[in-house]
Scaffold this active site. Structure first.
Site, PDB file in Angstrom:
ATOM      1  N   HIS A  24       0.815  -1.225   0.000  1.00 48.43           N
ATOM      2  CA  HIS A  24       0.000   0.000   0.000  1.00 48.43           C
ATOM      3  C   HIS A  24       0.853   1.283   0.000  1.00 48.43           C
ATOM      4  CE1 HIS A  24       0.473   0.254   4.360  1.00 48.43           C
ATOM      5  NE2 HIS A  24      -0.424  -0.662   4.639  1.00 48.43           N
ATOM      6  N   HIS A  78      -7.655  -8.744  13.294  1.00 50.27           N
ATOM      7  CA  HIS A  78      -7.445  -7.472  12.580  1.00 50.27           C
ATOM      8  C   HIS A  78      -8.044  -7.613  11.192  1.00 50.27           C
ATOM      9  CE1 HIS A  78      -5.629  -3.906  11.064  1.00 50.27           C
ATOM     10  NE2 HIS A  78      -4.507  -4.418  10.611  1.00 50.27           N
ATOM     11  N   GLU A  80      -7.570  -5.624   8.392  1.00 53.36           N
ATOM     12  CA  GLU A  80      -6.969  -5.034   7.192  1.00 53.36           C
ATOM     13  C   GLU A  80      -6.882  -6.102   6.099  1.00 53.36           C
ATOM     14  OE1 GLU A  80      -3.480  -2.622   7.878  1.00 53.36           O
ATOM     15  OE2 GLU A  80      -3.547  -1.824   5.828  1.00 53.36           O
ATOM     16  N   ASP A  82      -4.830  -7.428   4.165  1.00 54.09           N
ATOM     17  CA  ASP A  82      -3.820  -8.488   4.101  1.00 54.09           C
ATOM     18  C   ASP A  82      -4.108  -9.623   5.070  1.00 54.09           C
ATOM     19  OD1 ASP A  82      -3.284  -6.377   5.909  1.00 54.09           O
ATOM     20  OD2 ASP A  82      -1.210  -6.983   6.159  1.00 54.09           O
ATOM     21  N   HIS A 145      -2.977  -1.522  15.137  1.00 54.41           N
ATOM     22  CA  HIS A 145      -2.849  -0.155  14.669  1.00 54.41           C
ATOM     23  C   HIS A 145      -4.115   0.343  13.967  1.00 54.41           C
ATOM     24  CE1 HIS A 145      -1.994  -0.798  10.210  1.00 54.41           C
ATOM     25  NE2 HIS A 145      -2.178  -2.006  10.675  1.00 54.41           N
ATOM     26  N   ASP A 164      -0.656  -7.300  13.893  1.00 50.88           N
ATOM     27  CA  ASP A 164       0.481  -6.552  13.318  1.00 50.88           C
ATOM     28  C   ASP A 164       1.533  -6.163  14.373  1.00 50.88           C
ATOM     29  OD1 ASP A 164      -0.544  -6.680  10.793  1.00 50.88           O
ATOM     30  OD2 ASP A 164      -1.151  -4.592  10.671  1.00 50.88           O
ATOM     31  N   TYR A 196       9.269  -1.400  10.460  1.00 53.67           N
ATOM     32  CA  TYR A 196       7.817  -1.574  10.595  1.00 53.67           C
ATOM     33  C   TYR A 196       7.249  -0.544  11.562  1.00 53.67           C
ATOM     34  CZ  TYR A 196       3.395  -4.066  10.620  1.00 53.67           C
ATOM     35  OH  TYR A 196       2.080  -4.389  10.458  1.00 53.67           O
ATOM     36  N   HIS A 229       2.900 -10.832  10.824  1.00 56.91           N
ATOM     37  CA  HIS A 229       3.919 -10.643   9.778  1.00 56.91           C
ATOM     38  C   HIS A 229       5.288 -11.029  10.341  1.00 56.91           C
ATOM     39  CE1 HIS A 229       1.336  -8.390   7.035  1.00 56.91           C
ATOM     40  NE2 HIS A 229       0.990  -7.576   8.012  1.00 56.91           N
TER      41      HIS A 229
HETATM   42 FE1  FEO Z   1      -2.671  -3.748   9.453  1.00 53.98          FE
HETATM   43 FE2  FEO Z   1      -0.898  -6.382   8.346  1.00 53.98          FE
HETATM   44  O1  FEO Z   1      -2.330  -5.219   8.380  1.00 53.98           O
END
Ligand code: FEO
Length: 406
Positions: A24, A78, A80, A82, A145, A164, A196, A229
């Protein structure tokens, strides 16, 4: 890659995205992973899904352990893209599974999928779920986040699944921190944590401190931190917690980074005497040319330095567009605890350095001024002024740095 055992009956079933470089708009030189976890208990439970493009791989990894139709619970920490965009594919394999998610997560999830056909249970901090031999504890972590975010603690295994938080964009054949045994690779892993944090979590430092304190108050014994991640922390999860607390407290290196762009090399020529001045004051210095460097790398170098000097030529009485873009990006990350100044060159009227200072002041950074400017081409006098500017700036950086020492 195959499913990987984290602990008996607990598996990583995620995917490694070796090729992604644009996440992104955030450049990730080392790729990333999308981690999700499968717990084989009386009620088989999946924690998070992965980016849609990789749904086939996570399903393959799940099938190595069990038939996906047997999954009874899916915890979504989460929402998001991904982490949830393959949820519908997973749900098509196990349509009776129950999804556990925060209320804000549920509201967001309904923008992705028609939830009317799925069983959803919303959870909040302190709620627990028994899945057989194990008990899960949910901990909301809003704005770490996204508003929906939460972490899940598996009590009996002392694993914190942290979405995350504590993650890194780092594709690797290794899954665990203890596989990083050489100095160089340990440094690479730490660098990925900082990268990160700087690019994603920088605005949330005080929230991070509060949330870590809350987690510590809960008295959780954390043996493993498993983020969504990158690398899983099992050798020393305390290390990444300390790194986060340090970064939230503004701890960084006594260093100056010059972040600049140039039209006809005049601004670029100014970097050299400024650098000599900084070095002669005993402070380390890095130089980043914006057109040669992704913004996210410049952001990380900003975060790794106590002082920043922004260099820009004047174009149409304004700062150079790449510098404006970088500062716009930086302002959104609400930086703190850094001291900043500016330098640059101009031909006719100038204006760029003044504009940079206005932008830095709006960010409420500590400011060092006046900046230094050169007309057309830096003369020997200008070079001397640059040298003195660098020296004086480095002196202020040292003074300012002292207040952040532990
Ligand atoms: Fe906030 Fe890895 O997405």
């Amino acid at each position: 890659m195959k499913a990987v055992v984290i602990k008996p009956d607990i598996y990583w079933v995620g995917v490694i995205d070796w090729a992604v470089r644009d996440f992104h708009g955030y450049t990730i030189p080392n790729g990333t992973t999308y981690n999700n976890y499968l717990v084989m208990d009386e009620k088989i439970t999946l924690f998070d899904t992965v980016k849609y493009d990789f749904s086939g791989i996570t399903i393959k990894h799940i099938r190595e352990i069990t038939d996906p139709a047997k999954i009874e619970n899916i915890v979504i920490n989460h929402i998001e893209n991904d982490h949830v965009t393959s949820l519908d594919r997973i749900m098509s394999l196990t349509p009776d599974a129950t999804i556990y998610i925060t209320e804000k997560g549920r509201k967001g999830l309904e923008r992705f999928f028609d939830l009317s056909k799925w069983k959803i249970k919303t959870v909040k901090t302190g709620d627990t779920l028994n899945i057989g031999k194990r008990n899960l504890l949910f901990i909301e972590t809003p704005m770490i986040h996204w508003p929906d975010s939460m972490m899940t603690y598996i009590k009996e295994d002392r694993i914190l699944i942290s979405q995350d938080g504590f993650g890194q964009h780092y594709a690797s054949a290794s899954r665990f921190d203890d596989e990083f045994i050489e100095c160089a690779s340990v440094h690479e892993l730490e660098d990925a944590v900082i990268d990160y944090y700087a690019n994603i979590l920088m605005p949330f430092g005080s929230l991070i401190k509060t949330k870590i304190a809350e987690i510590q108050k809960l008295g959780l014994d954390i043996e493993i931190i498993a983020p969504d991640h990158g690398i899983i922390w099992r050798k020393d999860p305390g290390k990444v917690i300390k790194m986060y607390l340090d970064m939230a407290d503004g701890i960084t290196d006594l260093r100056v980074v010059m972040i600049y762009d140039t039209m006809w090399q005049s601004t670029e020529m100014m970097t050299q005497p400024i650098m000599r001045g900084i070095k002669d004051e005993g402070v380390d210095c890095r130089i980043i040319k914006l057109r040669a460097t992704p913004n996210s790398v410049a952001i990380k170098e900003f975060w790794n330095s106590r002082g920043v000097l922004i260099g820009t030529p004047t174009l149409n009485n304004k700062m150079f567009p790449t510098v404006a873009e970088f500062l716009h990006h930086l302002a959104g990350l609400r930086p703190k605890s850094r001291i900043a100044g500016a330098f640059g060159s101009y031909g006719w009227g100038g204006g760029a350095v003044k504009e940079v200072y206005e932008t830095l002041k709006a960010m409420k950074l500590e400011i060092f001024e006046p900046g230094v400017e050169a007309l057309y081409r830096p003369s020997p006098d200008d070079e001397e002024k640059c040298y003195e500017f660098g020296k004086a700036f480095a002196g202020k950086v040292k003074e300012y740095h002292n207040q952040f020492k532990r």
